[in-house]
Design an enzyme around this catalytic site. Structure first.
Site, PDB file in Angstrom:
ATOM      1  N   ARG A 154       0.828  -1.167   0.204  1.00 41.39           N
ATOM      2  CA  ARG A 154      -0.078  -0.098   0.144  1.00 41.39           C
ATOM      3  C   ARG A 154       0.889   1.246   0.022  1.00 41.39           C
ATOM      4  O   ARG A 154       0.560   2.080  -0.495  1.00 41.39           O
ATOM      5  CB  ARG A 154      -1.073  -0.199   1.173  1.00 41.39           C
ATOM      6  CG  ARG A 154      -1.844   1.372   1.328  1.00 41.39           C
ATOM      7  CD  ARG A 154      -3.260   1.053   2.250  1.00 41.39           C
ATOM      8  NE  ARG A 154      -2.909   0.385   3.409  1.00 41.39           N
ATOM      9  CZ  ARG A 154      -2.427   0.918   4.457  1.00 41.39           C
ATOM     10  NH1 ARG A 154      -2.004   2.510   4.303  1.00 41.39           N
ATOM     11  NH2 ARG A 154      -2.222   0.233   5.565  1.00 41.39           N
TER      12      ARG A 154
ATOM     13  N   LYS B 294      -9.821   5.106 -19.442  1.00 32.89           N
ATOM     14  CA  LYS B 294     -10.209   5.412 -20.875  1.00 32.89           C
ATOM     15  C   LYS B 294      -9.046   5.375 -21.790  1.00 32.89           C
ATOM     16  O   LYS B 294      -8.450   4.277 -21.733  1.00 32.89           O
ATOM     17  CB  LYS B 294     -10.769   7.064 -20.565  1.00 32.89           C
ATOM     18  CG  LYS B 294     -11.630   7.237 -19.379  1.00 32.89           C
ATOM     19  CD  LYS B 294     -13.023   6.556 -19.469  1.00 32.89           C
ATOM     20  CE  LYS B 294     -13.742   6.374 -18.524  1.00 32.89           C
ATOM     21  NZ  LYS B 294     -14.125   7.699 -17.779  1.00 32.89           N
TER      22      LYS B 294
ATOM     23  N   TYR C 260     -17.724  16.061 -14.926  1.00 29.17           N
ATOM     24  CA  TYR C 260     -17.683  14.600 -14.867  1.00 29.17           C
ATOM     25  C   TYR C 260     -18.793  14.377 -13.678  1.00 29.17           C
ATOM     26  O   TYR C 260     -18.770  14.837 -12.526  1.00 29.17           O
ATOM     27  CB  TYR C 260     -16.513  13.719 -14.805  1.00 29.17           C
ATOM     28  CG  TYR C 260     -16.942  12.197 -14.522  1.00 29.17           C
ATOM     29  CD1 TYR C 260     -17.078  11.514 -15.693  1.00 29.17           C
ATOM     30  CD2 TYR C 260     -16.632  11.735 -13.395  1.00 29.17           C
ATOM     31  CE1 TYR C 260     -17.380  10.268 -15.659  1.00 29.17           C
ATOM     32  CE2 TYR C 260     -16.915  10.175 -13.322  1.00 29.17           C
ATOM     33  CZ  TYR C 260     -17.346   9.600 -14.476  1.00 29.17           C
ATOM     34  OH  TYR C 260     -17.528   8.202 -14.587  1.00 29.17           O
TER      35      TYR C 260
ATOM     36  N   ASP D  63      -8.686  17.795 -14.968  1.00 30.86           N
ATOM     37  CA  ASP D  63      -9.035  16.235 -15.708  1.00 30.86           C
ATOM     38  C   ASP D  63      -8.755  16.392 -17.103  1.00 30.86           C
ATOM     39  O   ASP D  63      -9.467  16.926 -17.880  1.00 30.86           O
ATOM     40  CB  ASP D  63     -10.499  16.103 -14.927  1.00 30.86           C
ATOM     41  CG  ASP D  63     -11.113  14.920 -15.393  1.00 30.86           C
ATOM     42  OD1 ASP D  63     -10.402  14.067 -16.460  1.00 30.86           O
ATOM     43  OD2 ASP D  63     -11.823  14.088 -14.872  1.00 30.86           O
TER      44      ASP D  63
END
Ligand SMILES: *Cc1c(COP(=O)(O)O)cnc(C)c1O
Length: 385
Positions: free
Chosen positions: A46, A195, A98, A170
């Protein structure tokens, strides 16, 4: 080095210990320590994992950034950044945003006392006028989803700098292949790597890139304590996908340009939104700040009946949520991304019942054009132009 060479050689793309032609998947949660007297670079996955580091270095290189962090999704990346603000802070954000980010603002950030003003992203005066004494940052997304409005990045950055604010973008729609916001003075770049960066519709992933060491430490802390790290197999798949991003984007853009021109002329199409078209209101700004109009466009048909007739006749693009895959993807905002937005508000934003979004894949341009034309021919409403 130019983009396509950089995608293959512009970062540590090969394993330094063995020479392996791809970075190995370090499938481990923990690392055997040579001594308990002190720490070592990798201790727990992590906190850091060599496969994740490799992806982070690759993406940082593509964005001309020093630091990157990889998250379990685009939303996880966006949350890590936006939840770095606190009680009493104010942010200015673009109104065409978004859907998930909008929900994060309204349903989570509000609970933490972080205030947001949404502005018309195409109007620089509106950005400036929304700034308050407690404003800490500016957040934008360009071109926007699903109407492809264009925000002047350098214009917003200069307003932000004059007021000492951090800028966040973004950059999912453009990818670093076409738009490098850090070069334009933006502080933090965010991607849904789900994407175009991964590009194969088989991974959900997010990335944050910055040149600012203070912000990097903050985002790394968020990654570590919120825990939304990207798993190693998904890191590997994203690196694999990234290597062909240039070629994929080139083919998709070639088709997107031809398709938008064809749609613009077509009697069944009311309107086309594509920032690569000369009559798009943001065409000039897009040309200054990006090297292409991208691979996503939207267009409006006469009504919902026309949309259904068209979509049901279409053979190649898949009907789906998401974008940026090798396959063309047709989305219907009314029942997909904007289903939870009240009709009146949705229409006000310009998301009508006739609007469709197309993410252009890497299929042959002629096949896509032929398919779109035959499906449009099934619609019997002609628009007066
Ligand atoms: C898909 C998308 C997101 C969210 O990313 P996930 O990977 O689905 O969490 C954020 N911004 C934009 C512009 C997107 O298209």
């Amino acid at each position: 080095m130019e983009n396509n060479t950089k995608l293959i050689h512009g970062y540590r793309a090969f394993d330094e210990t063995t020479g392996a032609s791809s970075i190995p998947i370090y499938q481990c949660s923990t690392f055997k320590q040579t001594t308990i007297r002190e720490g070592q670079p990798y201790t727990y996955s992590r906190f850091g994992n060599p496969t994740r580091t490799a992806l982070e270095e690759a993406v940082a290189a593509m964005e001309n950034g020093k630091y990157a962090t990889a998250f379990a999704s685009g939303m996880s990346a966006i949350s890590a950044v936006l939840l770095s603000f606190g009680q009493g802070d104010h942010l200015v954000m673009c109104k065409s945003i978004y859907g998930g980010t909008f929900q994060l603002v309204n349903e989570v950030m509000q609970r933490f006392g972080i205030e947001v003003t949404f502005v018309d992203e195409t109007n620089l005066t509106a950005w400036e006028e929304a700034i308050q004494p407690n404003t800490k940052g500016i957040y934008l997304e360009t071109p926007s989803n699903p109407l492809l409005s264009v925000t002047d990045i350098a214009g917003v950055v200069s307003i932000a700098k004059a007021h000492g604010l951090v800028t966040m973008i973004d950059n999912t729609f453009m990818t670093p292949q076409f738009q490098k916001p850090l070069d334009l003075g933006v502080d933090i770049v965010i991607h849904s790597a789900t994407k175009f960066i991964n590009g194969h519709s088989d991974v959900v992933a997010g990335l944050v890139i910055t040149n600012n060491p203070v912000w990097h430490d903050q985002i790394y802390l968020q990654q570590k304590v919120l825990g939304g790290i990207l798993g190693v197999e998904d890191c590997w798949l994203t690196m694999r996908g990234l290597k062909t991003m240039g070629l994929r984007m080139e083919q998709s853009v070639r088709s997107a340009e031809k398709i938008s021109q064809m749609l613009e002329q077509h009697p069944a199409v009311k309107k086309v939104n594509y920032p690569g078209l000369k009559n798009h209101p943001g065409y000039k700004i897009q040309k200054q700040q990006a090297s292409s109009g991208g691979a996503v466009l939207s267009f409006e048909l006469a009504n919902q009946e026309a949309v259904f007739t068209f979509a049901e006749a279409l053979k190649i693009p898949i009907a789906a949520v998401s974008l940026g895959g090798v396959e063309s993807i047709l989305s219907y905002p009314v029942t997909m991304s904007h289903a939870c937005v009240p009709k009146e508000e949705r229409e006000k934003q310009g998301v009508t019942e006739g609007l469709l979004r197309l993410s252009v894949g890497i299929e042959d341009t002629t096949d896509l054009l032929t398919d779109l034309r035959q499906a449009l021919a099934k619609i019997d409403v002609k628009i007066e132009k």
